[in-house]
Scaffold this motif. Structure first.
Motif, PDB file in Angstrom:
ATOM      1  N   ARG A 282       5.792 -17.656 -17.158  1.00  0.00           N
ATOM      2  CA  ARG A 282       4.480 -18.022 -17.334  1.00  0.00           C
ATOM      3  C   ARG A 282       4.279 -19.299 -16.791  1.00  0.00           C
ATOM      4  O   ARG A 282       3.318 -19.443 -16.024  1.00  0.00           O
ATOM      5  CB  ARG A 282       4.135 -18.106 -18.873  1.00  0.00           C
ATOM      6  CG  ARG A 282       3.940 -16.715 -19.400  1.00  0.00           C
ATOM      7  CD  ARG A 282       4.000 -16.964 -20.910  1.00  0.00           C
ATOM      8  NE  ARG A 282       2.687 -17.402 -21.233  1.00  0.00           N
ATOM      9  CZ  ARG A 282       1.744 -16.615 -21.639  1.00  0.00           C
ATOM     10  NH1 ARG A 282       1.646 -15.257 -21.450  1.00  0.00           N
ATOM     11  NH2 ARG A 282       0.593 -17.382 -22.015  1.00  0.00           N
ATOM     12  N   ASP A 283       5.166 -20.159 -16.522  1.00  0.00           N
ATOM     13  CA  ASP A 283       4.811 -21.661 -16.535  1.00  0.00           C
ATOM     14  C   ASP A 283       5.029 -21.738 -14.767  1.00  0.00           C
ATOM     15  O   ASP A 283       4.846 -22.668 -14.140  1.00  0.00           O
ATOM     16  CB  ASP A 283       5.805 -22.417 -16.801  1.00  0.00           C
ATOM     17  CG  ASP A 283       5.550 -23.974 -16.962  1.00  0.00           C
ATOM     18  OD1 ASP A 283       4.120 -24.257 -17.383  1.00  0.00           O
ATOM     19  OD2 ASP A 283       6.130 -24.865 -16.592  1.00  0.00           O
ATOM     20  N   ALA A 284       5.160 -20.719 -14.287  1.00  0.00           N
ATOM     21  CA  ALA A 284       5.413 -20.734 -12.582  1.00  0.00           C
ATOM     22  C   ALA A 284       3.991 -20.486 -12.113  1.00  0.00           C
ATOM     23  O   ALA A 284       3.719 -20.940 -10.738  1.00  0.00           O
ATOM     24  CB  ALA A 284       6.291 -19.468 -12.042  1.00  0.00           C
ATOM     25  N   LEU A 285       2.844 -20.499 -12.847  1.00  0.00           N
ATOM     26  CA  LEU A 285       1.541 -20.207 -12.331  1.00  0.00           C
ATOM     27  C   LEU A 285       0.735 -21.293 -13.545  1.00  0.00           C
ATOM     28  O   LEU A 285       0.559 -21.144 -14.570  1.00  0.00           O
ATOM     29  CB  LEU A 285       0.931 -18.871 -12.672  1.00  0.00           C
ATOM     30  CG  LEU A 285      -0.345 -18.619 -12.215  1.00  0.00           C
ATOM     31  CD1 LEU A 285      -0.414 -18.790 -10.775  1.00  0.00           C
ATOM     32  CD2 LEU A 285      -0.692 -17.286 -12.721  1.00  0.00           C
ATOM     33  N   LYS A 286       0.109 -22.290 -12.691  1.00  0.00           N
ATOM     34  CA  LYS A 286      -0.623 -23.343 -13.523  1.00  0.00           C
ATOM     35  C   LYS A 286      -2.112 -23.011 -13.164  1.00  0.00           C
ATOM     36  O   LYS A 286      -2.496 -22.896 -12.202  1.00  0.00           O
ATOM     37  CB  LYS A 286      -0.106 -24.688 -12.803  1.00  0.00           C
ATOM     38  CG  LYS A 286       1.253 -25.099 -12.594  1.00  0.00           C
ATOM     39  CD  LYS A 286       1.963 -25.166 -14.037  1.00  0.00           C
ATOM     40  CE  LYS A 286       3.252 -25.724 -13.905  1.00  0.00           C
ATOM     41  NZ  LYS A 286       3.971 -25.952 -15.317  1.00  0.00           N
ATOM     42  N   ILE A 287      -2.754 -23.120 -14.237  1.00  0.00           N
ATOM     43  CA  ILE A 287      -4.272 -22.804 -14.357  1.00  0.00           C
ATOM     44  C   ILE A 287      -5.082 -23.713 -14.654  1.00  0.00           C
ATOM     45  O   ILE A 287      -5.216 -24.596 -15.660  1.00  0.00           O
ATOM     46  CB  ILE A 287      -4.790 -21.555 -15.281  1.00  0.00           C
ATOM     47  CG1 ILE A 287      -3.733 -20.167 -14.845  1.00  0.00           C
ATOM     48  CG2 ILE A 287      -6.148 -21.261 -15.292  1.00  0.00           C
ATOM     49  CD1 ILE A 287      -3.805 -19.341 -15.930  1.00  0.00           C
ATOM     50  N   LEU A 288      -6.049 -24.062 -13.571  1.00  0.00           N
ATOM     51  CA  LEU A 288      -6.959 -25.592 -13.542  1.00  0.00           C
ATOM     52  C   LEU A 288      -8.505 -25.030 -13.524  1.00  0.00           C
ATOM     53  O   LEU A 288      -8.742 -24.857 -12.327  1.00  0.00           O
ATOM     54  CB  LEU A 288      -6.421 -26.547 -12.369  1.00  0.00           C
ATOM     55  CG  LEU A 288      -5.282 -27.364 -12.638  1.00  0.00           C
ATOM     56  CD1 LEU A 288      -3.906 -26.743 -12.976  1.00  0.00           C
ATOM     57  CD2 LEU A 288      -5.328 -28.527 -11.727  1.00  0.00           C
ATOM     58  N   PRO A 289      -9.023 -24.882 -14.565  1.00  0.00           N
ATOM     59  CA  PRO A 289     -10.340 -24.779 -14.306  1.00  0.00           C
ATOM     60  C   PRO A 289     -11.186 -25.865 -13.867  1.00  0.00           C
ATOM     61  O   PRO A 289     -10.697 -27.000 -13.973  1.00  0.00           O
ATOM     62  CB  PRO A 289     -10.938 -24.538 -15.718  1.00  0.00           C
ATOM     63  CG  PRO A 289      -9.613 -24.127 -16.554  1.00  0.00           C
ATOM     64  CD  PRO A 289      -8.533 -24.943 -15.918  1.00  0.00           C
ATOM     65  N   GLY A 290     -12.288 -25.471 -12.805  1.00  0.00           N
ATOM     66  CA  GLY A 290     -13.004 -26.588 -12.457  1.00  0.00           C
ATOM     67  C   GLY A 290     -13.704 -27.470 -13.455  1.00  0.00           C
ATOM     68  O   GLY A 290     -14.258 -26.678 -14.630  1.00  0.00           O
ATOM     69  N   ALA A 291     -13.938 -28.651 -13.490  1.00  0.00           N
ATOM     70  CA  ALA A 291     -14.757 -29.316 -14.479  1.00  0.00           C
ATOM     71  C   ALA A 291     -15.724 -30.252 -13.739  1.00  0.00           C
ATOM     72  O   ALA A 291     -15.365 -31.359 -13.092  1.00  0.00           O
ATOM     73  CB  ALA A 291     -13.856 -30.011 -15.525  1.00  0.00           C
ATOM     74  N   TYR A 292     -16.903 -30.148 -13.857  1.00  0.00           N
ATOM     75  CA  TYR A 292     -17.985 -30.959 -13.379  1.00  0.00           C
ATOM     76  C   TYR A 292     -18.112 -32.195 -14.569  1.00  0.00           C
ATOM     77  O   TYR A 292     -18.457 -31.758 -15.647  1.00  0.00           O
ATOM     78  CB  TYR A 292     -19.370 -30.281 -13.419  1.00  0.00           C
ATOM     79  CG  TYR A 292     -20.325 -31.183 -13.107  1.00  0.00           C
ATOM     80  CD1 TYR A 292     -20.635 -31.444 -11.717  1.00  0.00           C
ATOM     81  CD2 TYR A 292     -21.295 -31.485 -13.854  1.00  0.00           C
ATOM     82  CE1 TYR A 292     -21.807 -32.425 -11.502  1.00  0.00           C
ATOM     83  CE2 TYR A 292     -22.441 -32.117 -13.622  1.00  0.00           C
ATOM     84  CZ  TYR A 292     -22.616 -32.656 -12.356  1.00  0.00           C
ATOM     85  OH  TYR A 292     -23.948 -33.632 -12.169  1.00  0.00           O
TER      86      TYR A 292
END
Length: 471
Positions: A282-292
């Motif tokens: 699971r940690d091999a994939l980092k998820i970064l939502p965009g944040a205005y």
């Protein structure tokens, strides 16, 4: 009388309990004048900011001083020609790999992520450019792999029509496989530089790809040694079903547009599960939502600054942006004060963004005009506007409730909006124990906590040795 612990105290205690093993990852999404569609009209923004090298150099130094993971550059290989295009600054920008090469020379730690489309490029050229930049920067490069959603790009590459959505993703999958194969043309120790024997490289550690597929025929090998990171970091931003499949199988960092925590949590859980199903940790994939992010010393100041930017939006600009983002569909003939009607599923634009914005309008009971103005800053991403504490609380809440591994920060205008992030918000996140105070490595993989991929030839050699030793 007892009082409840503040969010910062709770976070610091949790970080100590975890040994501070999990911290946010933060990227800086730098877009021409800034992410607000009217930013270029604001007096704080220099003219022609998208082609101002001095400005980008300043922003890169700001990002590095704040210990951010990476700066991220978007791209398009065509101008904006839709409704209201003459009121946008999006058509004036540097080619990102060229710009990042210049920024690499003036920085030493900040990651450098470039968008490069698989729809209108060739894998050998892209693999060579990215490998070269990874060497030039000492291992700080990421590739945001996209399929073009600007239909105007087709005419710049000898095509009468844009590739269909499904065709774009099939091409992208093969494109990535070819690029990765080319990056493995040389094993890590292939260039032996043996001057006594007159042998520059070990031919047994050089690999010819000889790829023949549906879209590409590429012989190889690449004429650039293996990357300092093994391979550049693979970044992906698609949220449609084919996009999620590609991300789960191959991406190491995912940028995504999620306007609410609940939607972000659902996306986060889905993509992490898909990665596990593909045999990946699971940690091999980092998820970064965009944040205005529009942050100021007080909430009132932040709201006033947002209102000022909104006042600069021309109706044609707002409508043109929505037309583009909702699937390259011309909305000019629709009633500004009526709800958004049902629209045909786009085949040339971003399906996931079309679905997101359509739902955003319907769920909020918004008129066409209200929806167009609502996305003028964040384009459907999380919008965090307020004091330092306000914004830090929002990001902390998402991070600690499995909605994000961090955020791709989208400043409203440049440079002042970004300076507020690096000089006000980041120190608060550091104080709460949520973000690093210094770099602990030198490569982008180091910053993200990603393993350096072993060379397939090296893995094969180890396997062969084991077979010989333990038949």
């Amino acid at each position: 009388m007892t009082s409840e612990a503040s969010p910062s105290e709770v976070s610091e205690a949790a970080a100590r309990h975890r040994g501070q093993s999990r911290r946010m990852h933060l990227g800086a999404f730098l877009l021409e004048s800034g992410h607000h569609v009217a930013a270029w009209r604001h007096p704080d923004v220099p003219p022609h900011a998208g082609v101002d090298l001095a400005l980008y150099q300043h922003l890169a130094r700001e990002a590095e001083a704040a210990c951010l993971d990476a700066i991220f550059l978007a791209d398009s290989v065509a101008t904006e020609d839709g409704p209201g295009a003459e009121r946008l600054s999006r058509s004036s920008r540097f080619e990102p790999l060229t710009l990042l090469s210049a920024l690499a020379a003036g920085t030493s730690r900040i990651g450098l992520v470039s968008t490069v489309t698989t729809s209108y490029n060739e894998p050998y050229t892209v693999a060579r450019q990215l490998a070269s930049l990874d060497h030039l920067s000492g291992g700080r490069v990421g590739w945001n792999l996209v399929t073009s959603d600007n239909a105007n790009e087709a005419g710049n590459f000898g095509r009468d029509a844009h590739l269909a959505h499904g065709d774009r993703y099939r091409r992208a999958q093969e494109f990535l496989a070819v690029a990765q194969g080319l990056w493995d043309s040389w094993e890590d120790d292939a260039l032996i530089d043996d001057r006594d024997q007159g042998l520059y490289y070990d031919p047994t550690r050089r690999h010819v790809l000889n790829h023949r597929g549906e879209h590409f025929r590429v012989r190889g090998p690449l004429n650039v040694p293996r990357s300092p990171q093994g391979r550049p970091v693979i970044v992906q931003a698609g949220a449609s079903e084919p996009g999620r499949q590609l991300a789960a199988a191959s991406a190491e960092l995912v940028f995504t547009a999620q306007p609410t925590r609940a939607r972000a949590q659902a996306f986060y859980a889905d993509l992490k599960s898909r990665a596990e199903a593909a045999g990946r940790p699971r940690d091999a994939l980092k998820i970064l939502p965009g944040a205005y992010v529009l942050v100021a010393p007080t909430r009132a100041e932040a709201e006033d600054r947002q209102a000022e930017l909104q006042s600069l939006v021309h109706r044609d600009t707002a409508l043109g942006l929505l037309s583009r983002m909702i699937g390259n569909i011309d909305l000019r003939g629709l009633d500004w004060d009526a709800p958004l009607p049902e629209l045909p599923l786009t085949d040339s634009g971003q399906r996931s963004r079309q679905q997101l914005l359509t739902q955003l309008g319907h769920d909020g009971g918004l008129t066409l005009g209200q929806l167009a103005m609502k996305i003028a800053g964040g384009r459907g991403h999380l919008s965090a506007i307020g004091s330092v504490s306000d914004v830090a609380d929002i990001l902390q809440d998402w991070f600690e409730h499995d909605a994000a591994d961090g955020f791709n920060l989208m400043p409203p205008l440049l440079p002042t909006g970004f300076e507020a992030i690096t000089r006000l918000l980041v120190p608060e996140l550091q104080r709460r124990g949520l973000f690093r105070t210094r770099y602990e490595g030198t490569t982008l993989r180091d910053h993200l906590g990603l393993a350096r991929p072993a060379h397939p030839g090296h893995i094969k050699a180890i396997a062969n040795t084991l077979v010989k030793e333990f038949p």
